[in-house]
Structures are given as structure tokens and as C-alpha cells.
Design a protein around this motif. Structure first.
Motif, PDB file in Angstrom:
ATOM      1  N   LEU A  21      33.858  30.618  38.644  1.00  0.00           N
ATOM      2  CA  LEU A  21      32.952  31.765  38.579  1.00  0.00           C
ATOM      3  C   LEU A  21      31.725  31.501  39.445  1.00  0.00           C
ATOM      4  O   LEU A  21      31.426  30.353  39.781  1.00  0.00           O
ATOM      5  CB  LEU A  21      32.539  32.030  37.133  1.00  0.00           C
ATOM      6  CG  LEU A  21      33.687  32.305  36.146  1.00  0.00           C
ATOM      7  CD1 LEU A  21      33.160  32.358  34.722  1.00  0.00           C
ATOM      8  CD2 LEU A  21      34.398  33.603  36.503  1.00  0.00           C
ATOM      9  N   HIS A  22      30.968  32.566  39.768  1.00  0.00           N
ATOM     10  CA  HIS A  22      29.927  32.429  40.788  1.00  0.00           C
ATOM     11  C   HIS A  22      28.537  32.836  40.345  1.00  0.00           C
ATOM     12  O   HIS A  22      27.613  32.842  41.168  1.00  0.00           O
ATOM     13  CB  HIS A  22      30.328  33.222  42.035  1.00  0.00           C
ATOM     14  CG  HIS A  22      31.557  32.696  42.679  1.00  0.00           C
ATOM     15  ND1 HIS A  22      32.780  33.326  42.572  1.00  0.00           N
ATOM     16  CD2 HIS A  22      31.770  31.567  43.410  1.00  0.00           C
ATOM     17  CE1 HIS A  22      33.689  32.619  43.222  1.00  0.00           C
ATOM     18  NE2 HIS A  22      33.112  31.555  43.726  1.00  0.00           N
ATOM     19  N   GLN A  23      28.359  33.178  39.084  1.00  0.00           N
ATOM     20  CA  GLN A  23      27.035  33.473  38.553  1.00  0.00           C
ATOM     21  C   GLN A  23      26.928  32.895  37.153  1.00  0.00           C
ATOM     22  O   GLN A  23      27.933  32.652  36.482  1.00  0.00           O
ATOM     23  CB  GLN A  23      26.791  34.991  38.522  1.00  0.00           C
ATOM     24  CG  GLN A  23      26.698  35.625  39.904  1.00  0.00           C
ATOM     25  CD  GLN A  23      26.548  37.131  39.828  1.00  0.00           C
ATOM     26  OE1 GLN A  23      27.491  37.847  39.520  1.00  0.00           O
ATOM     27  NE2 GLN A  23      25.345  37.614  40.106  1.00  0.00           N
ATOM     28  N   GLU A  24      25.690  32.702  36.714  1.00  0.00           N
ATOM     29  CA  GLU A  24      25.462  32.035  35.430  1.00  0.00           C
ATOM     30  C   GLU A  24      26.109  32.769  34.277  1.00  0.00           C
ATOM     31  O   GLU A  24      26.662  32.150  33.362  1.00  0.00           O
ATOM     32  CB  GLU A  24      23.947  31.909  35.186  1.00  0.00           C
ATOM     33  CG  GLU A  24      23.599  31.172  33.898  1.00  0.00           C
ATOM     34  CD  GLU A  24      22.108  31.008  33.711  1.00  0.00           C
ATOM     35  OE1 GLU A  24      21.717  30.421  32.683  1.00  0.00           O
ATOM     36  OE2 GLU A  24      21.344  31.460  34.588  1.00  0.00           O
ATOM     37  N   SER A  26      28.544  35.193  34.602  1.00  0.00           N
ATOM     38  CA  SER A  26      29.839  35.797  34.937  1.00  0.00           C
ATOM     39  C   SER A  26      30.874  35.429  33.884  1.00  0.00           C
ATOM     40  O   SER A  26      30.786  34.380  33.235  1.00  0.00           O
ATOM     41  CB  SER A  26      30.306  35.331  36.316  1.00  0.00           C
ATOM     42  OG  SER A  26      29.457  35.818  37.325  1.00  0.00           O
ATOM     43  N   ARG A  46      31.278  26.550  37.739  1.00  0.00           N
ATOM     44  CA  ARG A  46      30.405  27.462  38.488  1.00  0.00           C
ATOM     45  C   ARG A  46      29.793  26.688  39.648  1.00  0.00           C
ATOM     46  O   ARG A  46      28.690  26.131  39.523  1.00  0.00           O
ATOM     47  CB  ARG A  46      29.327  28.035  37.564  1.00  0.00           C
ATOM     48  CG  ARG A  46      29.886  28.754  36.326  1.00  0.00           C
ATOM     49  CD  ARG A  46      28.776  29.262  35.406  1.00  0.00           C
ATOM     50  NE  ARG A  46      29.304  29.632  34.105  1.00  0.00           N
ATOM     51  CZ  ARG A  46      29.734  30.852  33.773  1.00  0.00           C
ATOM     52  NH1 ARG A  46      29.684  31.808  34.676  1.00  0.00           N
ATOM     53  NH2 ARG A  46      30.209  31.098  32.568  1.00  0.00           N
ATOM     54  N   GLY A  68      32.222  37.699  43.324  1.00  0.00           N
ATOM     55  CA  GLY A  68      30.792  37.444  43.236  1.00  0.00           C
ATOM     56  C   GLY A  68      30.060  38.279  44.273  1.00  0.00           C
ATOM     57  O   GLY A  68      30.681  38.858  45.169  1.00  0.00           O
ATOM     58  N   PRO A  69      28.741  38.360  44.178  1.00  0.00           N
ATOM     59  CA  PRO A  69      27.978  39.198  45.096  1.00  0.00           C
ATOM     60  C   PRO A  69      27.831  38.615  46.497  1.00  0.00           C
ATOM     61  O   PRO A  69      27.389  39.311  47.415  1.00  0.00           O
ATOM     62  CB  PRO A  69      26.614  39.306  44.411  1.00  0.00           C
ATOM     63  CG  PRO A  69      26.503  38.035  43.622  1.00  0.00           C
ATOM     64  CD  PRO A  69      27.893  37.739  43.146  1.00  0.00           C
ATOM     65  N   LEU A 101      36.285  38.088  46.136  1.00  0.00           N
ATOM     66  CA  LEU A 101      35.749  36.974  46.920  1.00  0.00           C
ATOM     67  C   LEU A 101      36.765  35.839  47.002  1.00  0.00           C
ATOM     68  O   LEU A 101      36.927  35.219  48.065  1.00  0.00           O
ATOM     69  CB  LEU A 101      34.456  36.467  46.282  1.00  0.00           C
ATOM     70  CG  LEU A 101      33.826  35.223  46.910  1.00  0.00           C
ATOM     71  CD1 LEU A 101      33.389  35.495  48.342  1.00  0.00           C
ATOM     72  CD2 LEU A 101      32.649  34.738  46.063  1.00  0.00           C
ATOM     73  N   HIS A 149      33.332  46.153  46.423  1.00  0.00           N
ATOM     74  CA  HIS A 149      33.179  45.245  47.559  1.00  0.00           C
ATOM     75  C   HIS A 149      32.746  45.989  48.812  1.00  0.00           C
ATOM     76  O   HIS A 149      32.971  47.190  48.956  1.00  0.00           O
ATOM     77  CB  HIS A 149      34.489  44.494  47.838  1.00  0.00           C
ATOM     78  CG  HIS A 149      35.584  45.361  48.369  1.00  0.00           C
ATOM     79  ND1 HIS A 149      35.862  45.481  49.712  1.00  0.00           N
ATOM     80  CD2 HIS A 149      36.469  46.169  47.738  1.00  0.00           C
ATOM     81  CE1 HIS A 149      36.867  46.320  49.885  1.00  0.00           C
ATOM     82  NE2 HIS A 149      37.256  46.754  48.701  1.00  0.00           N
ATOM     83  N   HIS A 185      39.722  44.660  41.296  1.00  0.00           N
ATOM     84  CA  HIS A 185      39.358  44.028  40.028  1.00  0.00           C
ATOM     85  C   HIS A 185      40.134  44.643  38.880  1.00  0.00           C
ATOM     86  O   HIS A 185      39.885  45.780  38.492  1.00  0.00           O
ATOM     87  CB  HIS A 185      37.860  44.197  39.769  1.00  0.00           C
ATOM     88  CG  HIS A 185      36.990  43.489  40.749  1.00  0.00           C
ATOM     89  ND1 HIS A 185      36.684  42.150  40.647  1.00  0.00           N
ATOM     90  CD2 HIS A 185      36.373  43.940  41.869  1.00  0.00           C
ATOM     91  CE1 HIS A 185      35.907  41.800  41.660  1.00  0.00           C
ATOM     92  NE2 HIS A 185      35.709  42.868  42.415  1.00  0.00           N
ATOM     93  N   TRP A 196      28.203  46.194  35.435  1.00  0.00           N
ATOM     94  CA  TRP A 196      28.286  46.346  36.887  1.00  0.00           C
ATOM     95  C   TRP A 196      27.701  47.684  37.331  1.00  0.00           C
ATOM     96  O   TRP A 196      27.002  47.761  38.344  1.00  0.00           O
ATOM     97  CB  TRP A 196      29.743  46.220  37.338  1.00  0.00           C
ATOM     98  CG  TRP A 196      30.277  44.830  37.309  1.00  0.00           C
ATOM     99  CD1 TRP A 196      29.883  43.794  36.520  1.00  0.00           C
ATOM    100  CD2 TRP A 196      31.354  44.314  38.115  1.00  0.00           C
ATOM    101  NE1 TRP A 196      30.635  42.680  36.765  1.00  0.00           N
ATOM    102  CE2 TRP A 196      31.543  42.967  37.729  1.00  0.00           C
ATOM    103  CE3 TRP A 196      32.183  44.876  39.081  1.00  0.00           C
ATOM    104  CZ2 TRP A 196      32.521  42.157  38.323  1.00  0.00           C
ATOM    105  CZ3 TRP A 196      33.153  44.084  39.669  1.00  0.00           C
ATOM    106  CH2 TRP A 196      33.315  42.729  39.291  1.00  0.00           C
TER     107      TRP A 196
END
Length: 244
Positions: A21-24, A26, A46, A68-69, A101, A149, A185, A196
Motif C-alpha cells: 500500500l502507498h499511504q498511511e 490506505s 507501506r 496510490g496518488p 499504480l 487515474h 479498481h 475517494w
């Protein structure tokens, strides 16, 4: 207490899926729920927060890299390191799934270019999906899928296209027998979609994006089919777990 510990020690260990995962805050969402229900355990890492990725997947039954963003082209070390790390599941022929991503990282790793649409279009909301002949032979696909995206990926020369879209033609692909990438997704729970829509509302003004109400209304229409597809798709990728 001793009896409980003894009984737990006799239970077989659940095979692990590396979950990137790519955010705290997520979440692996519905993918995580379905994998756990199928008998897997999630090993959540992460990398943007400093978590290392394993040098081998010998202790894992497979891996999933989520969205992720950030862009797969960003210069941050973790983006480069994750993309290079994909050599591990590919070399070991372990099941791998890249989502948004994660799919773009896989495409980059295999030599495909990741870039925005040449006319500035994005896919943020619900959009049509069409399986290729290879995709149709593999399974039934949903006719509408959820996106969030601003970039897409070229199909690597060595990959097989499974599904296509109108604005971004490359929507799902397979490389070899065990590496898969999807641009859309299917993992979002209702709570995740609501977050989101609230946090990403500034993107609804982008070219081709849908308004937030269309995201939630589309979910009521299309999500049941998308969830059923995801259940089948995860089964094809990861199969039934075999306890260690």
C-alpha cells in the motif's frame, strides 16, 4: 492460557500474500477481505513510510501492489525500488497482481511506457470495459468498471491484453502465467469510495471525469457484477491456499 496457546500452536499457518500500500491509511479493501476469507493472511507493507520489501517471496503465496496518488514515473526512491522489485515475483514465478499504480509499475518494469492521455482525458468514475478474445476465453468480465487515474500504460511487447477501454485502450493484461495488471479498481468498499469522492473532489473538473454523485449512483448499478468478477479473478490468480 496454556491450553489456548497449545491449541493455537497446532493450527496451520495461513499462507501470506504480500500486500503493498502507498499511504498511511490506505486499505486493501475488498481484495483484502476476499483473500482473508479464502484462507490467506495479509503481510501489509507501506514502502513510502519506510517498510522494506522482501528479497524473496519464498515465504509468501503471492503479492499485490495497490494504487496510490503518485505516478509510476515519479523520481522518489520507493517508486523506483518497487518497480525494480518486481523482478522478484517474475523470477520466482509467484502470483502477482498490480492494481492501477501497481499495473503501471509492472508495465514500466516490462518496458511499457506510462503517460497521460495525449488529449488530456482522465478516467475518474465508471467507464465501459470490453474483454479481448483471450480475455473472454479466460472468464466473464464486467461491462462497467470504476477508475480513478490520470495516466495509462502501453502494453508491454511480451504481455497479453485481456480487456480494453474507449479512452485508455489497455485495461487489463497478463505477463507469463502469474503476473497480472488491471487499470481499474474493483477493490473499493462503499466506505472507501465515499472517502475517494470527498478527498478527490478537485479532480472532478478534469477532462472526462464524472461528478461525485455519478460515482455513488454508478456503484448501485454496477458494483454487484464487479464484486462477483473480482472474486473469480482472485481465484484464478491465487487459487486456493495450501497451509504451510
Amino acid at each position: 492460557m496454556f491450553q489456548t496457546d497449545w491449541m493455537e500452536s497446532r493450527q496451520p499457518r495461513r499462507p501470506k500474500i504480500l500486500t503493498v500500500l502507498h499511504q498511511e491509511h490506505s486499505s486493501p479493501g475488498r481484495v483484502g477481505h476476499l483473500l482473508v476469507e479464502a484462507g490467506f493472511a495479509l503481510d501489509i507493507r507501506r514502502p513510502p513510510l519506510g517498510d522494506p520489501l522482501p528479497q524473496t517471496l519464498e515465504d509468501h503465496a503471492g503479492a499485490v501492489i495497490f494504487g496510490g496518488p503518485m505516478s509510476a514515473n515519479d523520481p522518489e526512491d520507493f517508486v523506483r525500488d518497487e518497480t525494480n522489485w518486481l523482478a522478484v515475483p517474475l523470477a520466482e514465478d509467484k502470483p502477482f497482481l498490480g492494481i492501477c499504480l501497481g499495473a503501471q509499475m509492472l508495465a514500466n518494469h516490462l518496458g511499457g511506457k506510462v503517460a497521460p492521455h495525449p488529449d488530456g482525458f482522465v478516467e475518474i468514475g465508471w467507464y465501459p470495459l470490453a474483454p479481448t478474445e483471450v480475455g473472454k476465453a479466460l472468464m466473464d468480465w464486467p461491462s462497467m468498471v470504476y477508475h480513478f487515474h490520470r495516466e495509462g500504460f502501453e502494453l508491454p511487447e511480451t504481455a497479453t491484453l485481456l480487456a480494453t477501454g474507449e479512452t485508455y485502450p489497455n485495461q487489463a493484461f497478463r505477463y507469463g502465467n502469474n503476473a497480472w495488471g488491471v487499470q481499474f479498481h474493483a477493490e473499493l468498499t462503499r466506505a472507501m469510495m465515499q472517502r475517494w469522492v470527498v478527498r478527490g473532489s478537485e479532480r472532478f473538473a478534469l477532462c472526462g471525469a464524472q461528478h461525485g454523485r455519478d460515482h455513488l449512483e454508478g456503484r448501485m448499478i454496477h458494483d454487484a457484477v464487479l464484486k462477483a468478477w473480482l472474486h473469480q479473478f482472485l481465484g484464478k490468480i491465487f487459487g486456493a491456499p495450501v497451509p504451510a
